[in-house]
Design a protein around this motif. Structure first.
Motif, PDB file in Angstrom:
ATOM      1  N   SER A 241       0.844  -1.184   0.000  1.00 49.15           N
ATOM      2  CA  SER A 241       0.000   0.000   0.000  1.00 49.15           C
ATOM      3  C   SER A 241       0.883   1.238   0.000  1.00 49.15           C
ATOM      4  CB  SER A 241      -0.883  -0.002   1.250  1.00 49.15           C
ATOM      5  OG  SER A 241      -1.505   1.247   1.399  1.00 49.15           O
TER       6      SER A 241
ATOM      7  N   ARG B 141      -0.226   3.910   1.210  1.00 47.43           N
ATOM      8  CA  ARG B 141      -0.697   4.687   2.357  1.00 47.43           C
ATOM      9  C   ARG B 141       0.204   4.436   3.567  1.00 47.43           C
ATOM     10  NH1 ARG B 141      -5.173   6.928   0.886  1.00 47.43           N
ATOM     11  NH2 ARG B 141      -6.507   5.905  -0.640  1.00 47.43           N
TER      12      ARG B 141
ATOM     13  N   SER C  45     -14.572   2.688  -1.727  1.00 46.29           N
ATOM     14  CA  SER C  45     -13.810   3.586  -2.605  1.00 46.29           C
ATOM     15  C   SER C  45     -14.234   5.044  -2.425  1.00 46.29           C
ATOM     16  CB  SER C  45     -13.943   3.164  -4.068  1.00 46.29           C
ATOM     17  OG  SER C  45     -15.296   3.246  -4.427  1.00 46.29           O
TER      18      SER C  45
ATOM     19  N   GLU D 262     -11.654   6.799  -0.380  1.00 48.56           N
ATOM     20  CA  GLU D 262     -10.271   6.927  -0.868  1.00 48.56           C
ATOM     21  C   GLU D 262      -9.850   8.358  -1.202  1.00 48.56           C
ATOM     22  OE1 GLU D 262      -9.730   3.988  -3.878  1.00 48.56           O
ATOM     23  OE2 GLU D 262      -9.788   2.360  -2.392  1.00 48.56           O
TER      24      GLU D 262
ATOM     25  N   ALA E  41      -9.162  10.059   2.018  1.00 53.20           N
ATOM     26  CA  ALA E  41      -7.898   9.588   2.605  1.00 53.20           C
ATOM     27  C   ALA E  41      -6.698  10.120   1.817  1.00 53.20           C
ATOM     28  CB  ALA E  41      -7.882   8.057   2.642  1.00 53.20           C
ATOM     29  N   ASP E  42      -6.839  10.178   0.481  1.00 57.61           N
ATOM     30  CA  ASP E  42      -5.738  10.696  -0.351  1.00 57.61           C
ATOM     31  C   ASP E  42      -5.423  12.135   0.023  1.00 57.61           C
ATOM     32  OD1 ASP E  42      -5.556   8.347  -1.708  1.00 57.61           O
ATOM     33  OD2 ASP E  42      -6.690   9.011  -3.465  1.00 57.61           O
TER      34      ASP E  42
ATOM     35  N   MET F 119      -6.146   3.838   5.922  1.00 60.00           N
ATOM     36  CA  MET F 119      -7.553   3.441   5.974  1.00 60.00           C
ATOM     37  C   MET F 119      -7.724   2.334   7.015  1.00 60.00           C
ATOM     38  SD  MET F 119      -9.236   4.681   2.774  1.00 60.00           S
ATOM     39  CE  MET F 119     -10.228   3.341   2.278  1.00 60.00           C
TER      40      MET F 119
ATOM     41  N   VAL G  43     -13.303  -5.286   3.378  1.00 61.99           N
ATOM     42  CA  VAL G  43     -11.893  -4.865   3.351  1.00 61.99           C
ATOM     43  C   VAL G  43     -11.044  -5.928   4.051  1.00 61.99           C
ATOM     44  CG1 VAL G  43     -12.341  -2.362   3.250  1.00 61.99           C
ATOM     45  CG2 VAL G  43     -12.247  -3.504   5.466  1.00 61.99           C
TER      46      VAL G  43
ATOM     47  N   TRP H 142      -7.016  -4.205   8.293  1.00 58.21           N
ATOM     48  CA  TRP H 142      -7.542  -2.843   8.450  1.00 58.21           C
ATOM     49  C   TRP H 142      -8.293  -2.686   9.783  1.00 58.21           C
ATOM     50  CZ3 TRP H 142      -9.885  -0.015   3.631  1.00 58.21           C
ATOM     51  CH2 TRP H 142      -9.001  -0.099   2.539  1.00 58.21           C
TER      52      TRP H 142
ATOM     53  N   THR I 107     -14.925  15.969   1.092  1.00 57.83           N
ATOM     54  CA  THR I 107     -13.710  15.825   0.275  1.00 57.83           C
ATOM     55  C   THR I 107     -13.551  17.041  -0.637  1.00 57.83           C
ATOM     56  OG1 THR I 107     -14.102  13.450   0.317  1.00 57.83           O
ATOM     57  CG2 THR I 107     -12.484  14.218  -1.267  1.00 57.83           C
TER      58      THR I 107
END
Ligand SMILES: Cc1cc2nc3c(=O)[nH]c(=O)nc-3n(C[C@H](O)[C@H](O)[C@H](O)COP(=O)(O)OP(=O)(O)OC[C@H]3O[C@@H](n4cnc5c(N)ncnc54)[C@H](O)[C@@H]3O)c2cc1C
Length: 309
Positions: A185, A187, A210, A213, A216-217, A223, A235, A239, A305
């Motif tokens: 990952s 991340r 998703s 994401e 989180a980005d 995550m 998932v 996690w 977001t």
């Protein structure tokens, strides 16, 4: 009084979990030595020697230490245990694999997941999924301790410890390394991340994760997930945050579509700032949240977001 910390590393670098463990060891009151059992791990030893509070770095190198097999590392710890009043390891999968073996072989009681050092023989640790804190005093001649790493500051730079090579014990021969399957990952690692975005059953499916994401980005976040999301196969299970998952304490934890069951809170309630998004205003997650947004996550997450844009 001297404490020995078992370093968690991958032969190339020290894992972040070692740093708070060193802080806990220093609070036990004596000198702190660090054991690096590995193979071709000179870089790890050099990095460790530069950490504040470490007075000696003991390096045991052998091919059978390369993959961190607990049987071999426990034997190495046992070989030098007589010189120590405290032996500590992070309460990670690595430390939890090694230390109980050493405790059994020394016939002493392990003190697990300490969150505070109250004195050289007295420690605090959470019980009942974090709902109570037990203060425990050990009368064993050597205290074997796993450290909840989110409860202690990381040791910083500023040391100049001596590096000393010690004789490696032989291969116990009772286990063999076969393969490592690790998820790749980009991340940050969940337990070390500054920001965590976590989803629950409210996401409804793996595909729907998703939606988290882009958020989180933007935040450079790891995550996470509730156990219900993991059990439903949304998932992967690495996690999972909580009592039977990972313990995290990031600067910011964003809980999306998860109710905040007591077993989940046990793994994240020490986060510095908690943001909860849930359509149920009575969801228990709001009792620990600093900021709560009541509403449909499928509307709120994209909106949030965009606002962060
Ligand atoms: C021994 C034991 C150990 C456990 N260990 C763990 C552990 O380590 N970690 C863990 O997480 N759990 C653990 N559990 C399970 C725990 O008890 C809960 O079952 C689990 O945490 C619930 O997950 P959840 O919050 O995702 O699901 P739910 O409790 O079903 O919550 C889903 C939430 O999503 C909200 N929601 C639904 N749709 C939307 C929407 N469109 N928009 C906004 N919100 C929405 C709902 O209002 C609800 O609050 C453990 C249980 C036991 C017995």
């Amino acid at each position: 009084m001297t404490a020995l910390v078992i370093a968690e590393h991958d032969n190339a670098s020290l894992k972040a979990s070692t740093l708070p463990t060193l802080t806990a060891a220093a609070q036990c009151g004596g000198e702190v030595h660090l054991l690096i059992a590995g193979h071709q791990c000179g870089a790890v030893a050099a990095a460790a020697a530069a950490l504040a509070g470490v007075s000696r770095v003991l390096v045991a190198e052998a091919p059978h230490f390369a993959d961190g097999l607990a049987e071999n590392i426990a034997a190495q710890v046992l070989a030098i245990a007589g010189s120590y009043t405290h032996i500590l390891a992070p309460a990670s999968a690595y430390g939890k694999n090694i230390l109980p073996r050493v405790a059994a072989l020394l016939d002493v009681a392990q003190i697990s997941e300490i969150t505070r050092v109250a004195g050289p023989d007295t420690f605090e640790r959470p019980i009942y999924a974090g709902n109570a804190i037990a203060t425990v005093r050990s009368i064993d001649p050597v205290k074997l301790i796993t450290v909840r790493t989110t409860a202690f500051e990381a040791a910083g730079p500023g040391g100049a410890a001596a590096i000393e090579r010690i004789a490696p014990v032989g291969d116990a021969g009772t286990s063999a390394f076969v393969a490592r399957a690790s998820a790749r990952s980009d991340r940050p690692e969940l337990t070390a991340a500054r920001v965590v975005v976590s989803g629950g059953r409210g996401l409804g499916s793996g595909e729907n994760f998703s939606i988290l994401e882009p958020l989180a980005d933007k935040l450079g976040a790891a995550m996470g997930a509730s156990r219900a999301a993991v059990d439903a196969g949304f998932v992967p299970n690495d996690w999972q945050v909580g009592q039977t998952g990972k313990i995290v304490a990031p600067q910011l934890y964003i809980a999306v579509g998860l109710s905040g069951a007591i077993q989940h809170l046990a793994g994240m309630k020490d986060s510095k700032t908690i943001v909860a998004i849930n359509k149920d205003p009575d969801a228990p997650i709001f009792s620990v949240a600093d900021y709560g947004i009541v509403g449909d996550l499928f509307e709120i997450v994209p909106q949030l977001t965009r606002e962060l844009g």
